[in-house]
Enzyme design. Structure first.
Site, PDB file in Angstrom:
ATOM      1  N   GLU A 132      -6.282   8.315  -7.316  1.00 37.53           N
ATOM      2  CA  GLU A 132      -6.726   8.311  -6.412  1.00 37.53           C
ATOM      3  C   GLU A 132      -5.878   9.463  -5.452  1.00 37.53           C
ATOM      4  O   GLU A 132      -5.263   9.345  -5.792  1.00 37.53           O
ATOM      5  CB  GLU A 132      -6.708   7.162  -5.832  1.00 37.53           C
ATOM      6  N   CYS A 155      -1.201  12.003  -0.688  1.00 38.81           N
ATOM      7  CA  CYS A 155      -0.756  11.131  -1.093  1.00 38.81           C
ATOM      8  C   CYS A 155      -0.868  10.605  -2.309  1.00 38.81           C
ATOM      9  O   CYS A 155      -2.692  10.927  -2.490  1.00 38.81           O
ATOM     10  CB  CYS A 155      -1.161   9.828  -0.431  1.00 38.81           C
ATOM     11  N   CYS A 198      -0.452   2.529 -14.800  1.00 40.94           N
ATOM     12  CA  CYS A 198       1.073   2.810 -14.456  1.00 40.94           C
ATOM     13  C   CYS A 198       1.523   1.284 -15.729  1.00 40.94           C
ATOM     14  O   CYS A 198       0.767   0.234 -15.391  1.00 40.94           O
ATOM     15  CB  CYS A 198       1.374   2.153 -13.017  1.00 40.94           C
ATOM     16  N   CYS A 218       4.669  -4.499 -11.666  1.00 39.75           N
ATOM     17  CA  CYS A 218       4.602  -5.010 -10.682  1.00 39.75           C
ATOM     18  C   CYS A 218       3.498  -6.268 -10.403  1.00 39.75           C
ATOM     19  O   CYS A 218       2.493  -5.220 -10.472  1.00 39.75           O
ATOM     20  CB  CYS A 218       5.101  -3.688  -9.237  1.00 39.75           C
ATOM     21  N   CYS A 261       0.557  -5.347  -7.229  1.00 40.72           N
ATOM     22  CA  CYS A 261      -0.024  -4.147  -7.261  1.00 40.72           C
ATOM     23  C   CYS A 261      -1.041  -3.658  -8.322  1.00 40.72           C
ATOM     24  O   CYS A 261      -1.140  -3.892  -9.241  1.00 40.72           O
ATOM     25  CB  CYS A 261       1.564  -3.225  -7.778  1.00 40.72           C
ATOM     26  N   CYS A 269      -1.734   3.530  -0.114  1.00 42.33           N
ATOM     27  CA  CYS A 269      -0.712   4.006  -1.239  1.00 42.33           C
ATOM     28  C   CYS A 269      -0.692   3.055  -1.869  1.00 42.33           C
ATOM     29  O   CYS A 269      -0.620   2.027  -1.904  1.00 42.33           O
ATOM     30  CB  CYS A 269      -0.294   5.281  -0.711  1.00 42.33           C
TER      31      CYS A 269
HETATM   32  N1  SAH Z   1       4.806   3.755  -9.014  1.00 38.74           N
HETATM   33  C1  SAH Z   1       6.206   4.206  -7.130  1.00 38.74           C
HETATM   34  C2  SAH Z   1       4.803   4.439  -6.113  1.00 38.74           C
HETATM   35  C3  SAH Z   1       3.639   4.573  -6.279  1.00 38.74           C
HETATM   36  S1  SAH Z   1       3.538   2.865  -5.175  1.00 38.74           S
HETATM   37  C4  SAH Z   1       6.986   2.953  -6.628  1.00 38.74           C
HETATM   38  O1  SAH Z   1       6.470   1.586  -6.933  1.00 38.74           O
HETATM   39  O2  SAH Z   1       6.840   3.062  -5.594  1.00 38.74           O
HETATM   40  C5  SAH Z   1       3.889   3.651  -4.028  1.00 38.74           C
HETATM   41  C6  SAH Z   1       4.261   1.881  -2.939  1.00 38.74           C
HETATM   42  O3  SAH Z   1       3.282   0.897  -3.144  1.00 38.74           O
HETATM   43  C7  SAH Z   1       5.006   1.380  -3.667  1.00 38.74           C
HETATM   44  O4  SAH Z   1       5.850   1.041  -2.357  1.00 38.74           O
HETATM   45  C8  SAH Z   1       4.327  -0.411  -3.629  1.00 38.74           C
HETATM   46  O5  SAH Z   1       5.479  -1.183  -4.432  1.00 38.74           O
HETATM   47  C9  SAH Z   1       3.887  -0.211  -2.367  1.00 38.74           C
HETATM   48  N2  SAH Z   1       2.504  -1.485  -3.060  1.00 38.74           N
HETATM   49  C10 SAH Z   1       2.864  -1.794  -4.261  1.00 38.74           C
HETATM   50  N3  SAH Z   1       0.763  -2.717  -4.386  1.00 38.74           N
HETATM   51  C11 SAH Z   1       0.990  -2.800  -2.831  1.00 38.74           C
HETATM   52  C12 SAH Z   1       0.307  -3.995  -2.280  1.00 38.74           C
HETATM   53  N4  SAH Z   1      -0.283  -5.040  -2.848  1.00 38.74           N
HETATM   54  N5  SAH Z   1       0.409  -3.781  -0.466  1.00 38.74           N
HETATM   55  C13 SAH Z   1       1.308  -2.988  -0.282  1.00 38.74           C
HETATM   56  N6  SAH Z   1       2.020  -1.630  -1.082  1.00 38.74           N
HETATM   57  C14 SAH Z   1       1.943  -2.000  -2.165  1.00 38.74           C
HETATM   58 FE1  SF4 Z   2       3.394   1.284 -10.358  1.00 32.07          FE
HETATM   59 FE2  SF4 Z   2       2.605  -0.286  -8.891  1.00 32.07          FE
HETATM   60 FE3  SF4 Z   2       5.142  -0.790  -9.397  1.00 32.07          FE
HETATM   61 FE4  SF4 Z   2       4.413   0.753  -8.157  1.00 32.07          FE
HETATM   62  S1  SF4 Z   2       4.078  -0.325  -7.303  1.00 32.07           S
HETATM   63  S2  SF4 Z   2       5.696   1.052  -9.975  1.00 32.07           S
HETATM   64  S3  SF4 Z   2       2.334   2.032  -9.121  1.00 32.07           S
HETATM   65  S4  SF4 Z   2       2.969  -1.411 -10.946  1.00 32.07           S
END
Ligand code: SAH
Ligand code: SF4
Length: 388
Positions: free
Chosen positions: A94, A107, A114, A118, A121, A349
């Site tokens: 995306e 973005c 990934c 986390c 996410c 994003c």
């Molecule tokens: N992997 C990198 C960049 C992609 S994620 C990172 O984790 O920073 C981009 C942002 O989206 C990160 O700050 C992540 O924590 C946030 N994010 C992921 N899932 C989310 C969710 N369900 N609600 C809000 N933010 C989220």
């Molecule tokens: Fe990967 Fe999502 Fe964690 Fe960013 S927030 S590092 S995209 S698992």
């Protein structure tokens, strides 16, 4: 270099210069080809200022990996466009275009999936599928830039007054940019190149989960790219669960690395904090976060957690969010609630592809089972499906 295997967008300027030298052409041809690529033209047949012979020889060399637009969702009255792009091998990623009065921010994704796992996410839950090439990263900006120039995206007119080119790029889409360093660093150079998109380094933000060696490499790039660190927890105990890579690079090490990045680049770093109700929204987390941010003079972006399929955690109440931010500020840190662009189109994003598919990829060993341990900590409802 073998024939017909080069995605022209994967070639740096030096790579293009090497190619034209190999083809016995003067160096300025590289600049001409580069200019076409920036305008979104990757078919040598259309590069009309090149001699016909060169166009033919380039056609034999180039095997463009053109993405196909297979999904498009619009939100915020036409000001947010989520694009689902599929590469020739079938992997889809995306890209989100966000329009503001004087800014157009893209973005972009750096990986299909990934591995960081986390648990809040959507991308993390799906696991890792593959790295994107530098060309595939750059192309996302090319697609957005071409749409802005034409004022049309997927047959839909962009709102009046939208900028006519990309002004900012954030590496906050699918994947962990610093776990794909070659493509991330090469694409940053591409975007910053004065003969290319000519984006100011300050207009480029790389968001990372905190991969310390990668931050050091970004620092060595020598460009004041904005660094955003996804902190989400201010104690190792909680962060080990919310951001499993913390077990390898704990908070003290991360904070020292962020401090060095700021000193070297003279750029203020950002801290991202996905605020999850009853998980990381308490006073202790706020106080410790405020202290870290104050020490680093970092700006804190609080992002209310977006609902994600398969996860029952959600954002806190409005009152709790306000109280959390107030508490962080009381420690002397700057904190703002980030606008949650694209929510109604599932376009935030970091939320990428969730509504399409879940599962199938691989995850960092540390991430597997993170959800169970979070549950054991009784932090609230565990995410479903993660760590299985
Ligand atoms: N992997 C990198 C960049 C992609 S994620 C990172 O984790 O920073 C981009 C942002 O989206 C990160 O700050 C992540 O924590 C946030 N994010 C992921 N899932 C989310 C969710 N369900 N609600 C809000 N933010 C989220
Ligand atoms: Fe990967 Fe999502 Fe964690 Fe960013 S927030 S590092 S995209 S698992």
């Amino acid at each position: 270099m073998t024939a017909s295997t080069l995605d022209p967008y994967a070639l740096s300027r030096d790579g293009l210069a090497d190619l034209v030298a190999e083809l016995g052409e003067p160096t300025y041809r590289a600049r001409q080809i580069h200019a076409w690529l920036v305008r979104g033209v990757d078919d040598p047949a259309e590069m009309t200022d090149l001699p016909t012979g060169l166009r033919e020889r380039l056609s034999e060399r180039f095997a463009p990996s053109r993405p196909e637009l297979i999904g498009h969702t619009v939100a915020d009255d036409g000001h947010t466009h989520k694009l689902l792009l599929r590469f020739p091998d079938g992997e889809a990623i995306e890209t989100v275009l966000m329009l503001y009065p004087r800014r157009a921010t893209v973005c972009i994704s750096t990986q299909a999936g990934c591995a960081m796992g986390c648990p809040f996410c959507a991308t993390g839950q799906a696991g890792f599928r593959r790295q994107l090439t530098a060309g595939e990263v750059v192309r996302q900006v090319v697609v957005a830039d071409a749409a802005l120039r034409s004022g049309v995206i997927d047959d839909q007119a962009l709102p009046a007054g939208a900028p006519d080119h990309v002004t900012n790029v954030v590496y906050m889409g699918m994947g962990e940019p610093l776990a794909n360093l070659p493509a991330t660093l090469a694409s940053v150079r591409w975007l910053h190149d004065p003969d290319g998109f000519d984006l100011s380094a300050r207009g480029i933000t790389v968001s990372t989960v905190g991969l310390v060696p990668g931050i050091r490499k970004l620092e060595q790039l020598g460009l004041p790219v904005t660094l955003a660190v996804s902190l989400h927890a201010s104690t190792d105990e909680l962060r080990d669960h919310l951001v499993p890579i913390n077990r390898t690079h704990p908070l003290a090490e991360l904070e020292a690395t962020m401090r060095d990045y700021r000193r070297t680049t003279n750029r203020r770093v950002s801290i991202e904090w996905c605020l999850i109700g009853d998980v990381n929204d308490d006073d202790e987390q706020a106080d410790r976060l405020g202290a870290i941010a104050a020490r680093l003079r970092a700006h804190v972006n609080v992002i209310p957690m977006n609902p994600t399929p398969g996860v029952t955690w959600k954002e806190p109440t409005q009152a709790r969010m306000r109280a959390f931010i107030e508490r962080v500020r009381r420690r002397g840190a700057e904190a703002t609630l980030r606008d949650t662009r694209g929510r109604d189109a599932d376009a935030a994003c970091g939320q990428l592809l969730a509504s399409y598919t879940l599962g199938g990829g691989t995850r960092l060993p540390a991430a597997v089972g993170a959800a169970d341990r979070v549950d054991a900590l009784q932090l609230g409802d565990p995410p479903r499906g993660a760590g299985a």
